[in-house]
Design a protein around this motif. Structure first.
Motif, PDB file in Angstrom:
ATOM      1  N   ASP A 126      41.597  34.987  42.052  1.00  0.00           N
ATOM      2  CA  ASP A 126      40.176  35.292  41.882  1.00  0.00           C
ATOM      3  C   ASP A 126      39.674  36.255  42.960  1.00  0.00           C
ATOM      4  N   HIS A 127      40.165  36.103  44.168  1.00  0.00           N
ATOM      5  CA  HIS A 127      39.767  37.014  45.251  1.00  0.00           C
ATOM      6  C   HIS A 127      40.184  38.449  44.918  1.00  0.00           C
ATOM      7  N   LEU A 128      41.370  38.582  44.345  1.00  0.00           N
ATOM      8  CA  LEU A 128      41.851  39.901  43.955  1.00  0.00           C
ATOM      9  C   LEU A 128      41.012  40.469  42.806  1.00  0.00           C
ATOM     10  N   LEU A 129      40.672  39.631  41.834  1.00  0.00           N
ATOM     11  CA  LEU A 129      39.820  40.068  40.727  1.00  0.00           C
ATOM     12  C   LEU A 129      38.447  40.483  41.227  1.00  0.00           C
ATOM     13  N   PHE A 130      37.899  39.708  42.161  1.00  0.00           N
ATOM     14  CA  PHE A 130      36.585  40.033  42.719  1.00  0.00           C
ATOM     15  C   PHE A 130      36.639  41.375  43.452  1.00  0.00           C
ATOM     16  N   PHE A 131      37.717  41.628  44.152  1.00  0.00           N
ATOM     17  CA  PHE A 131      37.876  42.897  44.864  1.00  0.00           C
ATOM     18  C   PHE A 131      37.890  44.072  43.880  1.00  0.00           C
ATOM     19  N   PHE A 132      38.703  43.968  42.837  1.00  0.00           N
ATOM     20  CA  PHE A 132      38.775  45.067  41.863  1.00  0.00           C
ATOM     21  C   PHE A 132      37.456  45.227  41.106  1.00  0.00           C
ATOM     22  N   GLY A 133      36.773  44.114  40.843  1.00  0.00           N
ATOM     23  CA  GLY A 133      35.473  44.188  40.187  1.00  0.00           C
ATOM     24  C   GLY A 133      34.459  44.928  41.054  1.00  0.00           C
ATOM     25  N   CYS A 134      34.466  44.647  42.340  1.00  0.00           N
ATOM     26  CA  CYS A 134      33.560  45.332  43.275  1.00  0.00           C
ATOM     27  C   CYS A 134      33.930  46.802  43.418  1.00  0.00           C
ATOM     28  N   CYS A 135      35.228  47.114  43.378  1.00  0.00           N
ATOM     29  CA  CYS A 135      35.666  48.513  43.413  1.00  0.00           C
ATOM     30  C   CYS A 135      35.100  49.269  42.205  1.00  0.00           C
ATOM     31  N   ALA A 136      35.193  48.658  41.024  1.00  0.00           N
ATOM     32  CA  ALA A 136      34.695  49.293  39.802  1.00  0.00           C
ATOM     33  C   ALA A 136      33.184  49.463  39.861  1.00  0.00           C
ATOM     34  N   PHE A 137      32.475  48.429  40.339  1.00  0.00           N
ATOM     35  CA  PHE A 137      31.024  48.520  40.447  1.00  0.00           C
ATOM     36  C   PHE A 137      30.626  49.626  41.420  1.00  0.00           C
TER      37      PHE A 137
END
Length: 249
Positions: A211-222
């Motif tokens: 989940d931490h990795l998903l949150f990181f990539f989600g923030c990168c996209a945002f």
């Protein structure tokens, strides 16, 4: 100043609240005397409470309410909506996937949001108004800022697992906040940070390593999306419109 910043969690590793106030003390050095005195007084109060092993939550809540009143007065564009919605939906969605929303814990999460506000303000003031000025704005400076901020927390729990997760998650949150900082200002950065910290308390769940990795990539996209939209429509920038209105006046 940077050396003192990184020494704080080492010197106060058993008193995390006191350590969290050190960035605010460093930030206040260039501010008016009333802010310097207020920052130093609150630091000394929290340090004394920590040494006496007394719960400092009431003092933190009182200081946070004063800070909120002060911040609302100077707020440029309050609570930048896209970032808040992204944080609630993405972080909340990941937590909901791991567990369930707990309505009974919502009061605790809300209380923590305000109690934690003064400590978050200390972190954000130094990160955005001191370190960011040295590193510059943009995706990679924001990423570096987050990595340094994550590294700053490691002495509190010096383990490989905690260090990796903390650095990754701090980098993600830094990208999210920095993407809207220029158009929303410091109060919104503080609010986003505090909501991020309190949101997990409203769920009977915790992030998994994935989940931490998903949150990181989600923030990168945002961050990438917001940066591109802002760059494509510079004439709609809040501050440029504000400056134009002042010139017209």
């Amino acid at each position: 100043m940077i050396v003192l910043y990184f020494l704080a969690p080492i010197l106060f590793y058993k008193m995390q609240n006191a350590a969290l106030l050190v960035p605010g003390l460093l930030w206040s050095r260039e501010k008016p005397h009333r802010i310097k005195i207020a920052a130093l007084a609150f630091f000394l109060i929290i340090l004394a409470l920590s040494l006496l092993e007394i719960n400092g939550a009431p003092a933190a809540l009182a200081a946070s309410l004063l800070l909120l009143a002060y911040g609302l007065f100077y707020m440029k564009r309050p609570f930048y909506l896209p970032a808040i919605l992204f944080l609630l939906l993405f972080q909340g969605g990941l937590l909901a996937f791991r567990g369930t929303f707990d309505p009974a814990a919502l009061a605790t999460a809300l209380s923590y949001t305000f109690t934690n506000l003064i400590f978050v303000a200390s972190e954000e003031a130094f990160l955005r108004e001191v370190l960011r000025k040295k590193l510059g704005s943009g995706f990679f400076p924001a990423l570096l800022l987050g990595l340094l901020w994550g590294l700053w927390h490691v002495p509190f729990h010096p383990t490989a697992d905690y260090g990796t997760i903390q650095i990754l998650h701090a980098a993600a949150l830094s990208l999210l906040i920095d993407s809207v900082y220029d158009v929303s200002g410091l109060p919104t950065a503080i609010f986003l940070h505090s909501v991020h910290n309190a949101l997990p308390l409203a769920f009977r769940a915790a992030f998994s390593p994935a989940d931490h990795l998903l949150f990181f990539f989600g923030c990168c996209a945002f961050s990438f999306f917001v940066t591109k939209v802002t760059a494509a429509k510079p004439e709609r920038s809040y501050y440029r419109r504000k400056e134009k209105d002042e010139e017209d006046t």
